[in-house]
Design a protein around this motif. Structure first.
Motif, PDB file in Angstrom:
ATOM      1  N   ALA A  68      37.215  39.160  53.581  1.00 13.77           N
ATOM      2  CA  ALA A  68      37.232  38.800  52.157  1.00 13.77           C
ATOM      3  C   ALA A  68      38.622  38.347  51.724  1.00 13.77           C
ATOM      4  O   ALA A  68      39.634  38.597  52.387  1.00 13.77           O
ATOM      5  CB  ALA A  68      36.780  39.991  51.316  1.00 13.77           C
ATOM      6  N   ALA A  69      38.663  37.663  50.589  1.00 18.48           N
ATOM      7  CA  ALA A  69      39.920  37.178  50.024  1.00 18.48           C
ATOM      8  C   ALA A  69      40.915  38.310  49.846  1.00 18.48           C
ATOM      9  O   ALA A  69      40.542  39.449  49.510  1.00 18.48           O
ATOM     10  CB  ALA A  69      39.657  36.509  48.679  1.00 18.48           C
ATOM     11  N   SER A  79      41.893  35.962  55.962  1.00 12.52           N
ATOM     12  CA  SER A  79      40.887  35.351  55.109  1.00 12.52           C
ATOM     13  C   SER A  79      41.140  33.849  54.996  1.00 12.52           C
ATOM     14  O   SER A  79      42.289  33.396  54.951  1.00 12.52           O
ATOM     15  CB  SER A  79      40.904  35.966  53.718  1.00 12.52           C
ATOM     16  OG  SER A  79      39.950  35.325  52.879  1.00 12.52           O
ATOM     17  N   ALA A  85      39.622  32.144  52.418  1.00 13.92           N
ATOM     18  CA  ALA A  85      39.281  31.817  51.036  1.00 13.92           C
ATOM     19  C   ALA A  85      40.361  30.963  50.388  1.00 13.92           C
ATOM     20  O   ALA A  85      41.554  31.188  50.597  1.00 13.92           O
ATOM     21  CB  ALA A  85      39.080  33.099  50.235  1.00 13.92           C
ATOM     22  N   SER A 131      31.156  39.772  43.534  1.00 13.39           N
ATOM     23  CA  SER A 131      31.964  40.713  44.310  1.00 13.39           C
ATOM     24  C   SER A 131      32.193  40.128  45.691  1.00 13.39           C
ATOM     25  O   SER A 131      31.647  39.079  46.049  1.00 13.39           O
ATOM     26  CB  SER A 131      31.260  42.071  44.421  1.00 13.39           C
ATOM     27  OG  SER A 131      30.193  42.012  45.372  1.00 13.39           O
ATOM     28  N   ASP A 132      33.002  40.828  46.491  1.00 13.95           N
ATOM     29  CA  ASP A 132      33.308  40.360  47.842  1.00 13.95           C
ATOM     30  C   ASP A 132      32.156  40.548  48.807  1.00 13.95           C
ATOM     31  O   ASP A 132      32.222  40.067  49.949  1.00 13.95           O
ATOM     32  CB  ASP A 132      34.540  41.098  48.385  1.00 13.95           C
ATOM     33  CG  ASP A 132      35.830  40.637  47.735  1.00 13.95           C
ATOM     34  OD1 ASP A 132      35.925  39.445  47.376  1.00 13.95           O
ATOM     35  OD2 ASP A 132      36.747  41.465  47.585  1.00 13.95           O
ATOM     36  N   THR A 133      31.104  41.263  48.390  1.00 13.94           N
ATOM     37  CA  THR A 133      29.994  41.526  49.304  1.00 13.94           C
ATOM     38  C   THR A 133      28.638  41.063  48.777  1.00 13.94           C
ATOM     39  O   THR A 133      27.672  41.049  49.535  1.00 13.94           O
ATOM     40  CB  THR A 133      29.908  43.030  49.635  1.00 13.94           C
ATOM     41  OG1 THR A 133      29.744  43.779  48.426  1.00 13.94           O
ATOM     42  CG2 THR A 133      31.163  43.499  50.358  1.00 13.94           C
ATOM     43  N   PRO A 172      31.491  40.025  54.798  1.00  9.69           N
ATOM     44  CA  PRO A 172      31.905  38.654  55.132  1.00  9.69           C
ATOM     45  C   PRO A 172      32.394  38.488  56.559  1.00  9.69           C
ATOM     46  O   PRO A 172      32.376  37.363  57.085  1.00  9.69           O
ATOM     47  CB  PRO A 172      33.013  38.354  54.120  1.00  9.69           C
ATOM     48  CG  PRO A 172      33.470  39.672  53.623  1.00  9.69           C
ATOM     49  CD  PRO A 172      32.281  40.585  53.685  1.00  9.69           C
ATOM     50  N   TYR A 230      32.548  33.684  50.012  1.00 10.40           N
ATOM     51  CA  TYR A 230      33.530  34.312  49.132  1.00 10.40           C
ATOM     52  C   TYR A 230      33.041  34.365  47.684  1.00 10.40           C
ATOM     53  O   TYR A 230      32.205  33.557  47.268  1.00 10.40           O
ATOM     54  CB  TYR A 230      34.858  33.565  49.210  1.00 10.40           C
ATOM     55  CG  TYR A 230      35.472  33.604  50.599  1.00 10.40           C
ATOM     56  CD1 TYR A 230      35.820  34.817  51.186  1.00 10.40           C
ATOM     57  CD2 TYR A 230      35.675  32.431  51.327  1.00 10.40           C
ATOM     58  CE1 TYR A 230      36.373  34.866  52.456  1.00 10.40           C
ATOM     59  CE2 TYR A 230      36.229  32.476  52.598  1.00 10.40           C
ATOM     60  CZ  TYR A 230      36.577  33.691  53.165  1.00 10.40           C
ATOM     61  OH  TYR A 230      37.118  33.741  54.427  1.00 10.40           O
ATOM     62  N   ARG A 231      33.614  35.298  46.918  1.00 12.32           N
ATOM     63  CA  ARG A 231      33.216  35.510  45.527  1.00 12.32           C
ATOM     64  C   ARG A 231      33.644  34.333  44.648  1.00 12.32           C
ATOM     65  O   ARG A 231      34.372  33.437  45.089  1.00 12.32           O
ATOM     66  CB  ARG A 231      33.823  36.811  44.992  1.00 12.32           C
ATOM     67  CG  ARG A 231      35.339  36.789  44.843  1.00 12.32           C
ATOM     68  CD  ARG A 231      35.861  38.107  44.268  1.00 12.32           C
ATOM     69  NE  ARG A 231      37.299  38.047  44.004  1.00 12.32           N
ATOM     70  CZ  ARG A 231      38.236  38.381  44.844  1.00 12.32           C
ATOM     71  NH1 ARG A 231      37.902  38.815  46.057  1.00 12.32           N
ATOM     72  NH2 ARG A 231      39.515  38.297  44.519  1.00 12.32           N
TER      73      ARG A 231
END
Length: 244
Positions: A25-26, A31, A33, A111-113, A150, A160-161
């Protein structure tokens, strides 16, 4: 592409090992992102065609114009594809294969998930599309508001969010029939119905393909919610010759 070539391409994009082998995730090391505010963006989608919404998307979200121009980073300025729907965006200045990533796709995950996924295809004529291969190691079905790690996914839009683009590099698609990677005039986004009925590109020789899982079922703005597509490398398009 042959399965072994696809596998090699995807493994080259893997980040540091976490729960899965791919970029996290970011804000985490490795990452990929890209913020919507990055100065690396040199263009955004300027037109659309072939909007074919799937099920579970209300009329209020069937707004393809919302996907044009810069990413908005909110939950409302989007177009919903619906479950299994698709949309094609066009670029006045074609995306070209340059250094690093060439474009990025923005979804509106909160969210990141909470990650709703889509296949991404690119075309240099608006008719023939080459789809990026995708890999999913998500091991089991994900509920409507469930989580996707991710680090278990690669090659899909929606990693990504909101406000953070999932980047794509045209270079691995070189040699694809009918595609000029220096003139990416159109990008097609195709929602993945995340109930395991669609499968990834993981080679059979290595135990694939895998069923693809993401939050399912979803409704209202069901499926992939497209915010924008930003170009990181664009072709120089000459002005038309004078007719006088």
């Amino acid at each position: 592409m042959k399965q072994h070539a696809i596998f090699a391409i995807l493994m080259l994009s893997a980040g540091p090992v976490a729960a899965g082998p791919y970029a996290p995730a970011a804000g985490q090391p490795g990452s990929t992102a890209i913020s919507k505010d990055s100065t690396a963006f040199v263009g955004w989608a300027t037109g659309y065609l072939n909007y074919l919404p799937g099920s579970g998307v209300d009329a209020a979200w069937q707004t393809p114009l919302s996907a044009l121009g810069p990413a908005a980073e909110n939950s409302f300025d989007i177009v919903g594809l619906g479950n299994g729907g698709q949309l094609t965006l066009s670029f006045a200045n074609p995306i070209t294969n340059g250094a690093g990533f060439d474009f990025a796709v923005f979804e509106n995950g909160f969210s990141d998930t909470f990650l709703e996924l889509a296949w991404i295809g690119v075309s240099s004529d608006g008719l023939n599309f080459t789809r990026f291969p995708g890999i999913s190691f998500t091991p089991s079905p994900v509920g409507s508001f469930g989580a996707v790690d991710p680090t278990n996914i690669d090659g899909f839009g929606g990693k990504y969010r909101q406000g953070l683009g999932t980047p794509f590099d045209l270079a691995p698609l070189a040699g694809s029939p009918g595609l000029d990677i220096n003139r990416g005039s159109h990008v097609r986004i195709m929602d993945i119905i995340g109930d395991g009925s669609q499968f990834d590109n993981y080679p059979a020789d290595f135990g694939g393909p895998h069923p693809i899982y993401d939050p399912h079922p979803t409704s209202g703005s069901g499926g992939f919610d497209l915010d924008a597509i930003g170009a990181l490398n664009v072709a120089t398009v000459p002005l038309p010759a004078s007719i006088w």
